[in-house]
Design a protein around this motif. Structure first.
Motif, PDB file in Angstrom:
ATOM      1  N   PHE A 117       0.843  -1.194   0.000  1.00  0.00           N
ATOM      2  CA  PHE A 117       0.000   0.000   0.000  1.00  0.00           C
ATOM      3  C   PHE A 117       0.878   1.243   0.000  1.00  0.00           C
ATOM      4  N   ILE A 118       0.254   2.407  -0.134  1.00  0.00           N
ATOM      5  CA  ILE A 118       1.025   3.644  -0.210  1.00  0.00           C
ATOM      6  C   ILE A 118       1.761   3.890   1.106  1.00  0.00           C
ATOM      7  N   GLU A 119       2.797   4.711   1.004  1.00  0.00           N
ATOM      8  CA  GLU A 119       3.649   4.980   2.157  1.00  0.00           C
ATOM      9  C   GLU A 119       2.838   5.486   3.342  1.00  0.00           C
ATOM     10  N   GLY A 120       3.070   4.894   4.503  1.00  0.00           N
ATOM     11  CA  GLY A 120       2.395   5.300   5.724  1.00  0.00           C
ATOM     12  C   GLY A 120       1.237   4.408   6.117  1.00  0.00           C
ATOM     13  N   PHE A 121       0.690   3.657   5.148  1.00  0.00           N
ATOM     14  CA  PHE A 121      -0.477   2.822   5.456  1.00  0.00           C
ATOM     15  C   PHE A 121      -0.075   1.669   6.373  1.00  0.00           C
ATOM     16  N   GLU A 122       0.895   0.889   5.942  1.00  0.00           N
ATOM     17  CA  GLU A 122       1.294  -0.272   6.737  1.00  0.00           C
ATOM     18  C   GLU A 122       1.925   0.166   8.060  1.00  0.00           C
ATOM     19  N   PRO A 141       1.293   9.302  -3.659  1.00  0.00           N
ATOM     20  CA  PRO A 141       2.503   9.776  -4.347  1.00  0.00           C
ATOM     21  C   PRO A 141       2.143  10.499  -5.632  1.00  0.00           C
ATOM     22  N   ASP A 142       3.077  11.285  -6.118  1.00  0.00           N
ATOM     23  CA  ASP A 142       2.899  12.003  -7.384  1.00  0.00           C
ATOM     24  C   ASP A 142       4.197  11.842  -8.190  1.00  0.00           C
ATOM     25  N   PRO A 143       4.153  11.119  -9.315  1.00  0.00           N
ATOM     26  CA  PRO A 143       2.964  10.660 -10.035  1.00  0.00           C
ATOM     27  C   PRO A 143       2.364   9.400  -9.425  1.00  0.00           C
ATOM     28  N   TYR A 144       1.116   9.095  -9.843  1.00  0.00           N
ATOM     29  CA  TYR A 144       0.407   7.907  -9.397  1.00  0.00           C
ATOM     30  C   TYR A 144      -0.410   7.382 -10.566  1.00  0.00           C
ATOM     31  N   THR A 145      -0.706   6.072 -10.550  1.00  0.00           N
ATOM     32  CA  THR A 145      -1.433   5.468 -11.674  1.00  0.00           C
ATOM     33  C   THR A 145      -2.779   6.127 -11.912  1.00  0.00           C
ATOM     34  N   ASN A 146      -3.436   6.565 -10.830  1.00  0.00           N
ATOM     35  CA  ASN A 146      -4.690   7.319 -10.963  1.00  0.00           C
ATOM     36  C   ASN A 146      -4.355   8.805 -10.816  1.00  0.00           C
ATOM     37  N   PRO A 147      -4.297   9.538 -11.923  1.00  0.00           N
ATOM     38  CA  PRO A 147      -3.874  10.948 -11.854  1.00  0.00           C
ATOM     39  C   PRO A 147      -4.787  11.806 -10.988  1.00  0.00           C
ATOM     40  N   ASP A 148      -6.054  11.390 -10.786  1.00  0.00           N
ATOM     41  CA  ASP A 148      -6.980  12.169  -9.956  1.00  0.00           C
ATOM     42  C   ASP A 148      -6.567  12.154  -8.484  1.00  0.00           C
ATOM     43  N   LEU A 149      -5.785  11.131  -8.103  1.00  0.00           N
ATOM     44  CA  LEU A 149      -5.366  11.014  -6.705  1.00  0.00           C
ATOM     45  C   LEU A 149      -3.891  11.377  -6.501  1.00  0.00           C
ATOM     46  N   ALA A 150      -3.176  11.611  -7.571  1.00  0.00           N
ATOM     47  CA  ALA A 150      -1.743  11.905  -7.470  1.00  0.00           C
ATOM     48  C   ALA A 150      -1.504  13.135  -6.596  1.00  0.00           C
ATOM     49  N   GLN A 261       0.488   5.772 -18.976  1.00  0.00           N
ATOM     50  CA  GLN A 261       0.506   5.531 -17.533  1.00  0.00           C
ATOM     51  C   GLN A 261       1.889   5.074 -17.071  1.00  0.00           C
ATOM     52  N   TYR A 262       2.479   4.183 -17.837  1.00  0.00           N
ATOM     53  CA  TYR A 262       3.792   3.636 -17.484  1.00  0.00           C
ATOM     54  C   TYR A 262       4.857   4.727 -17.459  1.00  0.00           C
ATOM     55  N   MET A 263       4.885   5.551 -18.492  1.00  0.00           N
ATOM     56  CA  MET A 263       5.906   6.589 -18.567  1.00  0.00           C
ATOM     57  C   MET A 263       5.694   7.662 -17.503  1.00  0.00           C
ATOM     58  N   GLN A 264       4.439   7.920 -17.156  1.00  0.00           N
ATOM     59  CA  GLN A 264       4.161   8.903 -16.107  1.00  0.00           C
ATOM     60  C   GLN A 264       4.617   8.388 -14.750  1.00  0.00           C
ATOM     61  N   LEU A 265       4.321   7.097 -14.477  1.00  0.00           N
ATOM     62  CA  LEU A 265       4.643   6.537 -13.172  1.00  0.00           C
ATOM     63  C   LEU A 265       6.137   6.302 -12.990  1.00  0.00           C
ATOM     64  N   TYR A 266       6.784   5.708 -13.998  1.00  0.00           N
ATOM     65  CA  TYR A 266       8.173   5.290 -13.835  1.00  0.00           C
ATOM     66  C   TYR A 266       9.203   6.303 -14.334  1.00  0.00           C
ATOM     67  N   GLN A 267       8.789   7.194 -15.224  1.00  0.00           N
ATOM     68  CA  GLN A 267       9.733   8.186 -15.726  1.00  0.00           C
ATOM     69  C   GLN A 267       9.312   9.618 -15.399  1.00  0.00           C
ATOM     70  N   GLY A 268       8.080   9.796 -14.911  1.00  0.00           N
ATOM     71  CA  GLY A 268       7.609  11.132 -14.573  1.00  0.00           C
ATOM     72  C   GLY A 268       7.418  12.028 -15.778  1.00  0.00           C
ATOM     73  N   LEU A 269       7.041  11.423 -16.924  1.00  0.00           N
ATOM     74  CA  LEU A 269       6.916  12.181 -18.164  1.00  0.00           C
ATOM     75  C   LEU A 269       5.494  12.110 -18.713  1.00  0.00           C
ATOM     76  N   ASP A 270       4.977  13.246 -19.176  1.00  0.00           N
ATOM     77  CA  ASP A 270       3.699  13.226 -19.882  1.00  0.00           C
ATOM     78  C   ASP A 270       3.967  12.826 -21.330  1.00  0.00           C
ATOM     79  N   GLU A 271       2.904  12.796 -22.169  1.00  0.00           N
ATOM     80  CA  GLU A 271       3.081  12.295 -23.527  1.00  0.00           C
ATOM     81  C   GLU A 271       4.097  13.122 -24.312  1.00  0.00           C
ATOM     82  N   ALA A 272       4.004  14.433 -24.195  1.00  0.00           N
ATOM     83  CA  ALA A 272       4.951  15.279 -24.919  1.00  0.00           C
ATOM     84  C   ALA A 272       6.379  14.995 -24.464  1.00  0.00           C
TER      85      ALA A 272
END
Length: 363
Positions: A117-122, A141-150, A261-272
């Protein structure tokens, strides 16, 4: 940016498994010397880290892959939650006072400290007793797979239903044989020592591959800096860009994500951002392979028919193809030849280079 480029370069190494389609330009279609004027490429100095298999990783691998799946849960009734326990919980996550999608669970077994789970939960459940309810104020965390919660603040209401300890069996020769019979991949090991040796070899191969990549990168970068490039063939560059994008997409799909989603989460990059990175890496790879081809032409390092046949046979074995015809349906054979040329050139550069090692531990 250096880390991102390293990831892309590593992914490109697997780009052989791509079907050739449409009009593409390969190294065979050009004269490399028209696009690059080589500088010095022998006697090149390269400083790289000497990597070793990290201490403890073999034991961790064996526990995670063989012992933990066979561990028994033993109920705990006389104490509160501790690190390493399995806490059975019910939970509801709230964002701005409203329960959000994907934030609710019931009768869920959570291993404390596993990072599920996210940091602090456990961490927030340590010390909780059976039947206790806790409110956890956390931030996604930011970025996160669900951008609405990032990066958003949330509250999890959690109830601890039960606590148990996970007790793994002792690793014995008998258990190693049993694991193999049950379909676990143990490399054919029949004893504890054989299993330890096999797992160590897996990590050793990975460490050697990382080391080889670092050596190649250091040598290629130095030679490219000493070389002068003309405008590159557009189709050649585009092929490398497409290969990179396809392979990153496969990586993303393997864990149920879109490329974005993958590039946002693991590389912190948007499409551009990631498309700009792909373009940059495509140009770099085109320059590097043209440079390799120019060296191959000068040093007579073109792959022989026998070497190509051996490479095809190795690929058939590696990927489980029954025939060359079946392999050719999935593999771009011209890329196979290009990569074989690359291997021969890199071997030549290593043999004629000056490699200096600095002590370092593999991560």
């Amino acid at each position: 940016m250096k880390r991102k480029i390293g990831v892309i370069a590593a992914v490109f190494a697997s780009s052989l498994l791509l079907t050739a389609c449409g009009s593409k330009e390969y190294l065979k279609d050009i004269k490399a010397e028209k696009y690059v004027t080589l500088g010095e490429y022998t006697g090149i100095e390269a400083v790289v880290s000497k990597l070793e298999v990290p201490e403890g990783v073999v034991d961790s691998y064996i526990y995670d892959n063989y012992l933990e799946p066979k561990a028994e849960k033993v109920p705990v009734t006389d104490r509160a939650v501790q690190e390493g326990d399995v806490a059975n919980i019910d939970f509801v996550g709230y964002h701005d006072g409203t329960a959000f999608d994907g934030g609710t669970g019931a009768d869920y077994d959570l291993t404390i400290g596993a990072g599920q789970f996210i940091e602090g939960f456990e961490e927030g459940l340590i010390g909780a007793a059976v039947g206790e309810k806790r409110s956890l104020n956390l931030t996604f965390p930011d970025p996160y797979t669900n951008p609405d919660l990032a990066g958003e603040d949330v509250v999890f209401e959690v109830t601890v239903n039960s606590i148990s300890e996970s007790r793994a069996p002792e690793l014995t020769d008998e258990l190693v044989k049993q694991l193999g019979e049950e379909g676990y991949n143990t490399g054919g090991a029949q004893t504890v020592q054989e299993l330890n040796d096999w797992v160590y070899d897996l990590y050793d191969q990975s460490v050697q591959s990382t080391y080889d990549n670092e050596v190649e990168t250091a040598l290629a970068s130095a030679i490219m800096e000493n070389s002068t490039f003309q405008e590159l063939p557009e189709e050649l560059v585009e092929r490398y860009i497409t290969s990179i994008e396809n392979n990153m997409s496969v990586r993303a799909a393997s864990i149920g994500m879109s490329l974005a989603q993958y590039m946002q989460l693991y590389q912190g990059l948007d499409e551009a951002g990631y498309r700009a990175l792909f373009d940059e890496e495509g140009v770099r790879m085109a320059k590097q392979y043209i440079m390799y081809q120019a060296i191959a032409d000068k040093e007579g390092l073109a792959p022989t028919e026998e070497e190509v046949t051996e490479e095809i046979s190795a690929l058939m074995t590696l990927y489980g193809y029954a025939s060359k015809e079946e392999l050719e349906k999935s593999v771009d054979m011209e890329s196979v030849k290009e990569d074989l040329m690359r291997k021969k050139v890199v071997a030549f550069l290593k043999e004629n280079g000056k490699i200096q090692e600095t002590a370092a531990a593999a991560e």
